[in-house]
Design a protein around this motif. Structure first.
Motif, short mmCIF file in Angstrom:
data_model
loop_
_atom_site.label_atom_id
_atom_site.label_comp_id
_atom_site.label_asym_id
_atom_site.label_seq_id
_atom_site.Cartn_x
_atom_site.Cartn_y
_atom_site.Cartn_z
N ALA A 120 0.83 -1.21 0.00
CA ALA A 120 0.00 0.00 0.00
C ALA A 120 0.86 1.26 0.00
CB ALA A 120 -0.93 -0.02 1.21
N GLU A 121 1.94 1.27 0.77
CA GLU A 121 2.81 2.44 0.81
C GLU A 121 3.53 2.64 -0.53
OE1 GLU A 121 5.26 1.52 4.09
OE2 GLU A 121 3.70 1.83 5.59
N ALA A 122 3.95 1.53 -1.16
CA ALA A 122 4.61 1.65 -2.46
C ALA A 122 3.63 2.15 -3.52
CB ALA A 122 5.19 0.30 -2.87
N ALA A 123 2.38 1.68 -3.47
CA ALA A 123 1.37 2.18 -4.41
C ALA A 123 1.10 3.67 -4.19
CB ALA A 123 0.08 1.38 -4.25
N CYS A 124 1.09 4.08 -2.95
CA CYS A 124 0.90 5.51 -2.65
C CYS A 124 2.06 6.34 -3.20
CB CYS A 124 0.76 5.69 -1.14
SG CYS A 124 0.42 7.39 -0.64
N LEU A 125 3.27 5.83 -3.06
CA LEU A 125 4.44 6.54 -3.60
C LEU A 125 4.32 6.68 -5.11
CD1 LEU A 125 7.32 7.68 -3.45
CD2 LEU A 125 8.17 5.33 -3.52
N LEU A 126 3.93 5.60 -5.78
CA LEU A 126 3.81 5.64 -7.25
C LEU A 126 2.72 6.62 -7.68
CD1 LEU A 126 4.43 4.64 -10.08
CD2 LEU A 126 2.91 2.70 -9.67
N LEU A 127 1.56 6.55 -7.05
CA LEU A 127 0.46 7.43 -7.44
C LEU A 127 0.77 8.89 -7.14
CD1 LEU A 127 -2.57 5.28 -6.23
CD2 LEU A 127 -1.91 5.74 -8.58
N SER A 128 1.59 9.13 -6.14
CA SER A 128 1.89 10.52 -5.77
C SER A 128 2.80 11.21 -6.79
CB SER A 128 2.54 10.58 -4.39
OG SER A 128 3.82 9.96 -4.41
N VAL A 129 3.46 10.44 -7.65
CA VAL A 129 4.36 11.05 -8.65
C VAL A 129 3.80 10.92 -10.07
CG1 VAL A 129 6.38 10.63 -7.23
CG2 VAL A 129 5.71 8.92 -8.91
N LEU A 130 2.66 10.27 -10.22
CA LEU A 130 2.09 10.10 -11.55
C LEU A 130 1.42 11.38 -12.03
CD1 LEU A 130 0.38 6.59 -11.71
CD2 LEU A 130 2.58 7.30 -12.61
N PRO A 131 1.48 11.66 -13.34
CA PRO A 131 0.65 12.75 -13.89
C PRO A 131 -0.79 12.27 -14.01
CG PRO A 131 1.94 11.72 -15.63
CD PRO A 131 2.37 11.07 -14.35
N LEU A 132 -1.66 12.78 -13.17
CA LEU A 132 -3.04 12.30 -13.14
C LEU A 132 -3.78 12.74 -14.40
CD1 LEU A 132 -3.88 13.08 -9.42
CD2 LEU A 132 -3.18 10.91 -10.42
N PRO A 133 -4.73 11.94 -14.87
CA PRO A 133 -5.50 12.33 -16.07
C PRO A 133 -6.33 13.57 -15.81
CG PRO A 133 -6.42 10.35 -15.04
CD PRO A 133 -5.12 10.61 -14.36
N ARG A 134 -6.55 14.34 -16.86
CA ARG A 134 -7.26 15.61 -16.70
C ARG A 134 -8.74 15.41 -16.42
NH1 ARG A 134 -4.69 19.41 -21.55
NH2 ARG A 134 -2.54 19.38 -20.80
N ALA A 135 -9.33 14.40 -17.06
CA ALA A 135 -10.78 14.19 -16.89
C ALA A 135 -11.05 12.72 -16.64
CB ALA A 135 -11.53 14.68 -18.13
N PRO A 136 -10.72 12.22 -15.46
CA PRO A 136 -10.99 10.80 -15.17
C PRO A 136 -12.49 10.57 -14.98
CG PRO A 136 -10.14 11.90 -13.22
CD PRO A 136 -10.07 12.90 -14.34
N ALA A 137 -12.88 9.32 -15.11
CA ALA A 137 -14.28 8.97 -14.89
C ALA A 137 -14.65 9.25 -13.43
CB ALA A 137 -14.51 7.50 -15.22
N PRO A 138 -15.83 9.80 -13.18
CA PRO A 138 -16.20 10.15 -11.79
C PRO A 138 -16.15 8.96 -10.84
CG PRO A 138 -17.70 11.20 -13.34
CD PRO A 138 -16.84 10.27 -14.14
N ALA A 139 -16.62 7.80 -11.30
CA ALA A 139 -16.61 6.62 -10.41
C ALA A 139 -15.18 6.22 -10.05
CB ALA A 139 -17.35 5.47 -11.09
N GLN A 140 -14.29 6.22 -11.04
CA GLN A 140 -12.90 5.86 -10.76
C GLN A 140 -12.23 6.90 -9.86
OE1 GLN A 140 -10.81 5.16 -14.41
NE2 GLN A 140 -12.14 3.49 -15.06
N LEU A 141 -12.54 8.17 -10.10
CA LEU A 141 -11.95 9.22 -9.27
C LEU A 141 -12.41 9.09 -7.83
CD1 LEU A 141 -10.27 11.80 -9.07
CD2 LEU A 141 -12.32 13.08 -9.67
N LEU A 142 -13.68 8.81 -7.62
CA LEU A 142 -14.19 8.69 -6.25
C LEU A 142 -13.58 7.49 -5.54
CD1 LEU A 142 -16.06 9.77 -4.09
CD2 LEU A 142 -17.91 8.40 -5.08
N SER A 143 -13.45 6.36 -6.25
CA SER A 143 -12.83 5.19 -5.61
C SER A 143 -11.37 5.46 -5.27
CB SER A 143 -12.95 3.98 -6.54
OG SER A 143 -12.20 4.18 -7.73
#
Length: 817
Positions: free
Chosen positions: A439-462
């Motif tokens: 979980a901590e490694a996934a958090c590290l990866l997501l914290s440096v990713l360029p997030l999509p500009r318009a993600p799907a609302p359901a995916q964004l909420l999850s």
């Protein structure tokens, strides 16, 4: 028999010579030829013991003269005398090879002197090829025997030519090469290699070059034991180690020869891989196969593991071979190699091998990174990787995205980030992984990713929910590095859109007030009544079962004499208070960290729009809505207008519940203060303010203490409530400062002052419409002059000041309208 076979070979109904089994069955079905074969077999069995060379030589001469129509006779005779035929055929072939002036230089470039030799060797190859299907073990044993006998100290002219002869056989028959290759490599121990080095040391340079070229060609065409051959070459070519193995040392010339073979092998493989075009482009047949690389396909993981050891020249050779294998078996092998390198690398130097491999492959393979990322995600969610490797893979991906993985990372990182962002939903689910390291490694990866500009609302909420869950887990563990990654991830999620910022703030506030996380901020356990209802012990209590213990049947007639057991009140001794509580320093740090994160997230969607207080009004409104929903869900959407004091008596139970929640959760007052900064957001907390103020007024009215110091929490709550309403511009400054007097007054005086506040709020309800935006200051402000004269609400305040003038004289100036 030879004349008959050649004479009738072209007749109608006679199978082609390539169909050996059909041809053999046809001739053996004829009684005359079958009789001749029986006579020849009996004669051969009688003579082979005395003059085996003459018998086999006659057989070979006839085979050369009438080949390939005579092959069925050779196959039949060889099946009857396999051991004798194999050894004598090889012996006669070697003698003929020497008799015609064989030289290693003629192997790939035969001259005029070798023309007579080629048919005899072809016949030997054909005979051994016929026997290989049933007698491969005997052929392999005989070839190995000839090879080792040729390296002995007392060697004749024939034995000196054995190695070139065997190489020529291998060139002409891939089947013989596959039969003996693996066992031959295993037998090449240091003594044998040293003897080979002495054998070839006296040869001219040209012959040595031709011999090495033949060896490289044979390796490229060998499939049996390819990984063992590669392992042998690499291990032998490695420089001598300080720790020597038992036995005779390996000669330096052997290491140099193996080094040269590897270099030429890689060069030859590179030519074969990158020049796999068809001779006739119009026909466009399948590309020419390379058996050596085909055999290495199942060993990609082993090659990656050996490459990551970074052993001097070894890893450079294997890395180059991995690149050739990836191009040859694209796209699956390229994807597999990259996945293994990204998963197994444990240091920046090792991870640099993956980025360098991508730099080589990206020029000739399209969609390599999308396929690699998809394979990684599939392996993770399929459970094919251990949890430690999953965490390592995620950390390595984060390092590549950040550009901290060697020379190839600056080119690979910008391409890898957007590809990983397509799998935002899959990666965010790893934040909920049962293993904290993953979980901590996934958090590290997501914290440096360029997030999509318009993600799907359901995916964004999850993703937001999973990130908030991870934040509270990290906050519980008090890991500063992981806490920084989690906070950065939430701040970046809130910057995606205003809706995302609202979702992040809502999830954070609701999560902080939830039972599992509330104790991080100093919340006390739930009350005894709630604990008994929701605890594990109270969940299984049944009054019906309790009554059945006292009597066999329960009387449900309902008469006046019906008696029931009403249950047991309480569950023994209560747990001592303060058990398992966190130190005050940790609680203060947690609250400060949480509030700082809320401020960062509130600025995320609207950078530069926040007021001087540091929180945007819309973000403060989202926090206010979450506060009301968490503290008093049934009052969500209630009227903002302030009711009269008499109407508040109908909501006593709700007001007490709100007061109890504020008392149990010390975080609520800082959150209220945060909402007050983002004017006019505090208006949306009107129901909480009313309930809390009504409960405090009731307490001070009933309090019989001489001073307010006897009720420390209520005093602190009263001061914090008035200060928050003053900060939120719900009270004019002259009334908003009265909390400074509370510590110096009696309880009934505090009640009178709070009652005057209630009257003011009833007449001047806290409504957002009363605030106007000031563009020059970037704030919403309230003009209290429009609300009428505030002086009539100061009578009680001035009376209290007059009564306590000896103690409050210095503060009197602050309460003049």
């Amino acid at each position: 028999m030879g004349q008959l076979s050649s004479k009738y070979a072209g007749r109608h109904g006679v199978p082609h010579a390539a169909g050996l089994n059909e041809l053999l069955q046809l001739w053996m079905s004829c009684k005359a030829t079958r009789t001749l074969m029986d006579i020849y077999t009996q004669c051969l069995s009688a003579m082979i013991g005395g003059c085996p060379d003459a018998c086999v030589d006659a057989l070979l001469d006839t085979s050369v003269q009438h080949s390939p129509h005579f092959d069925w006779v050779v196959a039949h005779i060889g099946s009857s005398f396999p051991n004798t035929i194999i050894s004598r055929v090889l012996s006669c072939g070697l003698k003929d090879f020497c008799a015609h002036g064989a030289a290693p230089g003629d192997l790939l470039f035969p001259g005029a002197g070798a023309d007579k030799r080629v048919p005899k060797i072809a016949s030997v190859v054909g005979i051994l090829g016929h026997l290989a299907s049933r007698h491969s073990g005997s052929i392999k044993q005989e070839l190995l025997r000839m090879f080792h006998e040729s390296l002995g100290p007392a060697r004749d002219q024939h034995q000196k030519a054995t190695v070139p002869f065997l190489l020529q056989l291998a060139l002409m028959s891939p089947a013989l090469l596959g039969t003996v290759a693996a066992e031959l490599v295993d037998s090449l121990q240091p003594p044998v290699l040293n003897q080979l080095q002495q054998h070839f040391a006296s040869l001219p340079r040209e012959e040595l070059d031709n011999t090495v070229s033949v060896v490289v060609h044979l390796i490229c065409q060998s499939s049996a034991g390819a990984h063992r051959i590669l392992h042998f070459l690499v291990n032998t070519a490695m420089p001598a180690s300080v720790i020597t193995a038992p036995g005779p040392p390996l000669h330096d010339g052997v290491r140099e020869a193996c080094d040269r073979v590897i270099q030429l092998l890689l060069l030859n493989l590179q030519k074969l891989v990158y020049n796999r075009g068809s001779p006739n482009p119009a026909e466009a047949p399948l590309p020419r196969p390379v058996p050596f690389l085909d055999a290495l396909r199942p060993h990609v993981r082993e090659l990656c593991v050996e490459t990551l050891r970074l052993e001097r020249k070894r890893f450079l050779w294997q890395h180059q071979l991995l690149a050739l294998l990836a191009v040859y078996s694209a796209p699956h092998c390229a994807t597999e190699a990259l996945v293994h390198l990204l998963t197994l690398a444990r240091a920046p130097d090792e991870l640099a091998l993956a980025t360098q491999l991508h730099a080589v492959l990206s020029s000739c393979l399209t969609d390599l990174l999308p396929a690699t990322v998809k394979a990684c995600v599939c392996q993770i969610h399929a459970g094919r990787l251990p949890e430690a490797q999953v965490a390592q893979l995620l950390r390595n991906l984060a390092s590549v995205v950040q550009g901290d993985a060697g020379d190839g990372a600056p080119a690979m990182g910008p391409q890898l980030g957007p590809v990983l962002a397509r799998h935002l939903h899959d990666l965010s689910q790893l934040l909920l992984h049962r293993d904290a390291e993953v979980a901590e490694a996934a958090c590290l990866l997501l914290s440096v990713l360029p997030l999509p500009r318009a993600p799907a609302p359901a995916q964004l909420l999850s993703t937001v929910r999973a990130a908030c869950h991870q934040f509270f887990l990290v906050l519980r563990s008090q890991n500063a590095a992981n806490l920084g990654c989690s906070s950065r991830l939430l701040a970046r999620l809130s910057a995606v859109s205003p809706a995302a910022a609202k979702a992040v703030l809502q999830q954070l506030v609701e999560g902080a007030l939830r039972c599992g996380n509330a104790e991080l901020f100093g919340a006390s356990p739930e009350g005894p009544n709630r604990g008994e209802e929701s605890g594990t012990g109270g969940a299984g209590v049944s009054l019906l079962d309790t009554n059945r213990r006292f009597t066999a049947a329960v009387n449900f007639s309902g008469g006046v004499w019906s008696v029931f057991h009403a249950g047991v009140i309480g569950r023994g001794l209560k747990a001592p208070p303060g058990q398992g509580e966190r130190p005050p320093e940790e609680l203060a740090n947690n609250i400060q960290t949480f509030l700082s994160l809320l401020l960062r997230c509130s600025r995320g969607a609207r950078p530069g729009e926040a007021g001087s207080g540091g929180i945007h009004p819309e973000a403060a409104k989202a926090v206010a809505a979450a506060l009301v929903e968490s503290v008093c869900p049934e009052a969500s959407g209630a009227e903002l207008a302030w009711p009269p004091e008499e109407q508040a008596r109908g909501t006593v139970e709700r007001d007490l519940r709100i007061c109890r929640r504020f008392r149990d959760h010390p975080l609520l007052f800082p959150l209220l203060q945060l909402v007050a900064v983002g004017r006019p957001a505090l208006c949306y907390c009107s129901v909480l303010l009313r309930g809390l103020l009504a409960s405090l007024m009731a307490h001070w009215e009933a309090c019989r203490e001489n001073g307010t110091a006897g009720s420390p929490w209520h005093l602190q709550a009263s001061c914090a409530l008035v200060a928050a309403m003053a900060e939120g511009s719900l009270l004019p400054p002259v009334l908003g400062n009265m909390h400074e007097l509370f510590p110096h007054l009696a309880p009934f005086e505090v009640h009178l002052l709070l009652l005057s506040l209630w009257d003011y709020l009833r007449e001047n309800s806290p409504l957002p419409q009363k605030f106007t935006f000031q563009p020059e200051r970037g704030l919403f402000l309230r003009d209290f002059s429009r609300d009428g004269d505030v002086g009539k609400h100061l009578a009680v305040l001035h009376s209290v000041l007059h009564k306590n003038i000896h103690r409050l004289g210095l503060l009197a100036g602050r309460f003049c309208p």
